[in-house]
Design a protein around this motif. Sequence first.
Motif, PDB file in Angstrom:
ATOM      1  N   GLY A 146     -27.685  -8.843  88.198  1.00  0.00           N
ATOM      2  CA  GLY A 146     -28.582  -9.872  88.712  1.00  0.00           C
ATOM      3  C   GLY A 146     -28.711 -11.043  87.768  1.00  0.00           C
ATOM      4  N   GLU A 147     -27.575 -11.443  87.181  1.00  0.00           N
ATOM      5  CA  GLU A 147     -27.634 -12.531  86.191  1.00  0.00           C
ATOM      6  C   GLU A 147     -28.087 -13.846  86.803  1.00  0.00           C
ATOM      7  OE1 GLU A 147     -23.892 -12.463  84.156  1.00  0.00           O
ATOM      8  OE2 GLU A 147     -24.436 -10.572  83.165  1.00  0.00           O
ATOM      9  N   ARG A 148     -27.641 -14.107  88.052  1.00  0.00           N
ATOM     10  CA  ARG A 148     -28.018 -15.380  88.679  1.00  0.00           C
ATOM     11  C   ARG A 148     -29.492 -15.399  89.069  1.00  0.00           C
ATOM     12  NH1 ARG A 148     -23.212 -15.344  92.953  1.00  0.00           N
ATOM     13  NH2 ARG A 148     -23.504 -13.124  92.540  1.00  0.00           N
TER      14      ARG A 148
ATOM     15  N   ALA B  77     -24.336  -0.611  97.076  1.00  0.00           N
ATOM     16  CA  ALA B  77     -23.898  -1.186  95.796  1.00  0.00           C
ATOM     17  C   ALA B  77     -25.120  -1.758  95.100  1.00  0.00           C
ATOM     18  CB  ALA B  77     -22.850  -2.269  96.045  1.00  0.00           C
TER      19      ALA B  77
ATOM     20  N   SER C   3     -17.899  -0.159  91.978  1.00  0.00           N
ATOM     21  CA  SER C   3     -19.111   0.607  92.288  1.00  0.00           C
ATOM     22  C   SER C   3     -18.975   1.299  93.647  1.00  0.00           C
ATOM     23  CB  SER C   3     -20.340  -0.309  92.297  1.00  0.00           C
ATOM     24  OG  SER C   3     -20.556  -0.852  91.017  1.00  0.00           O
TER      25      SER C   3
HETATM   26  N1  LIG Z   1     -20.730  -4.065  89.088  1.00  0.00           N
HETATM   27  C1  LIG Z   1     -21.413  -4.297  90.195  1.00  0.00           C
HETATM   28  C2  LIG Z   1     -21.768  -5.623  90.566  1.00  0.00           C
HETATM   29  C3  LIG Z   1     -22.513  -5.805  91.726  1.00  0.00           C
HETATM   30  N2  LIG Z   1     -22.896  -4.736  92.453  1.00  0.00           N
HETATM   31  C4  LIG Z   1     -23.758  -4.914  93.623  1.00  0.00           C
HETATM   32  O1  LIG Z   1     -23.176  -5.753  94.583  1.00  0.00           O
HETATM   33  C5  LIG Z   1     -24.199  -6.402  95.338  1.00  0.00           C
HETATM   34  C6  LIG Z   1     -23.892  -7.878  95.517  1.00  0.00           C
HETATM   35  O2  LIG Z   1     -23.675  -8.450  94.244  1.00  0.00           O
HETATM   36  P1  LIG Z   1     -24.511  -9.633  93.610  1.00  0.00           P
HETATM   37  O3  LIG Z   1     -25.504 -10.162  94.556  1.00  0.00           O
HETATM   38  O4  LIG Z   1     -23.529 -10.552  92.993  1.00  0.00           O
HETATM   39  O5  LIG Z   1     -25.336  -8.870  92.484  1.00  0.00           O
HETATM   40  P2  LIG Z   1     -25.186  -8.976  90.930  1.00  0.00           P
HETATM   41  O6  LIG Z   1     -23.781  -8.662  90.505  1.00  0.00           O
HETATM   42  O7  LIG Z   1     -26.267  -8.120  90.408  1.00  0.00           O
HETATM   43  O8  LIG Z   1     -25.528 -10.510  90.669  1.00  0.00           O
HETATM   44  P3  LIG Z   1     -25.022 -11.471  89.491  1.00  0.00           P
HETATM   45  O9  LIG Z   1     -23.572 -11.792  89.819  1.00  0.00           O
HETATM   46  O10 LIG Z   1     -25.921 -12.644  89.593  1.00  0.00           O
HETATM   47  O11 LIG Z   1     -25.179 -10.731  88.188  1.00  0.00           O
HETATM   48  C7  LIG Z   1     -25.507  -6.200  94.580  1.00  0.00           C
HETATM   49  O12 LIG Z   1     -26.357  -5.374  95.342  1.00  0.00           O
HETATM   50  C8  LIG Z   1     -25.079  -5.599  93.272  1.00  0.00           C
HETATM   51  O13 LIG Z   1     -25.997  -4.634  92.742  1.00  0.00           O
HETATM   52  C9  LIG Z   1     -22.538  -3.450  92.077  1.00  0.00           C
HETATM   53  O14 LIG Z   1     -22.886  -2.476  92.743  1.00  0.00           O
HETATM   54  N3  LIG Z   1     -21.777  -3.258  90.956  1.00  0.00           N
END
Ligand SMILES: Nc1ccn([C@@H]2O[C@H](COP(=O)(O)OP(=O)(O)OP(=O)(O)O)[C@@H](O)[C@H]2O)c(=O)n1
Length: 232
Positions: A12-14, A7, A82
């Motif tokens: 990667g907003e955080r 996935a 995803s």
């Molecule tokens: N629509 C999405 C959201 C998340 N992921 C994947 O799920 C994994 C864990 O999610 P997280 O660490 O929350 O990644 P992000 O969604 O990118 O982070 P954020 O919430 O900070 O944007 C990550 O490898 C991210 O790329 C994904 O494949 N599809």
Amino acid sequence: MVAGLIAAAGRGERLGGARPKALVGLAGKPLVGRAAAAIAPACDLLVVAVPADADPAPFREALAECGVVARVCAGGAARSLSVKAALREAEGADRIVVHDAARPFATPALVQACLDALAEADAAIAAVPLTDTVKESRDGRFVDRTLDRSRLWAVQTPQAFRRSALERALARPDRELAAATDEASLVERDGGRVRLVASTPRNLKITVPADLELAEALLACRTRTGVGSEQC
Ligand SMILES: Nc1ccn([C@@H]2O[C@H](COP(=O)(O)OP(=O)(O)OP(=O)(O)O)[C@@H](O)[C@H]2O)c(=O)n1
Ligand SMILES: C[C@](O)(CO)[C@H](O)COP(=O)(O)O
């Protein structure tokens, strides 16, 4: 046959920054390449889900940079969507390993332990016992109660599934999939048997900038001392 699904379609907003998190470098190598290379030895086929609106070329380059051969597909608006998209590309596989691009420190041995545990379960997931005391708060200001830590586990990826269990779990409406924080929780809801597999806190997830700093320090320690993933 085992398929590994990465996935990698999150924003990667955080973590912040202009690039998708999966392309962020850790000691010079992109997270998605590190995560895929970590699970590749235990898998016959790899599928990587990348943001649907992104150019897949940099993701292909990031995988090649780490010596990984993988199919790349468009991910969904939430992690389980995803994973569902990637599963469609993994025809023929009867066991599936789901892994976060954001976890660069998984090991082939941990993936294999999850796959072996499928002998007695529908899903088998990497996890560590909690070491902090955990409290519940509805308003984020005052504590309502303290949970019984002796029964609590912090769950990671890799997560291994019998294909039939994962397919059933992902056959839900999109709004339910979008609310799930991992795929094992969907198998639990179906009444499936989910096995915990002992992992290590070193298999950390890069979520906020402090995680990246810690990960850089771990790798620097390994390079400096020449020791492997069990020591630092
Ligand atoms: N629509 C999405 C959201 C998340 N992921 C994947 O799920 C994994 C864990 O999610 P997280 O660490 O929350 O990644 P992000 O969604 O990118 O982070 P954020 O919430 O900070 O944007 C990550 O490898 C991210 O790329 C994904 O494949 N599809
Ligand atoms: C799947 C996971 O890594 C298990 O800890 C985690 O739930 C992913 O959460 P995120 O908010 O999508 O990073």
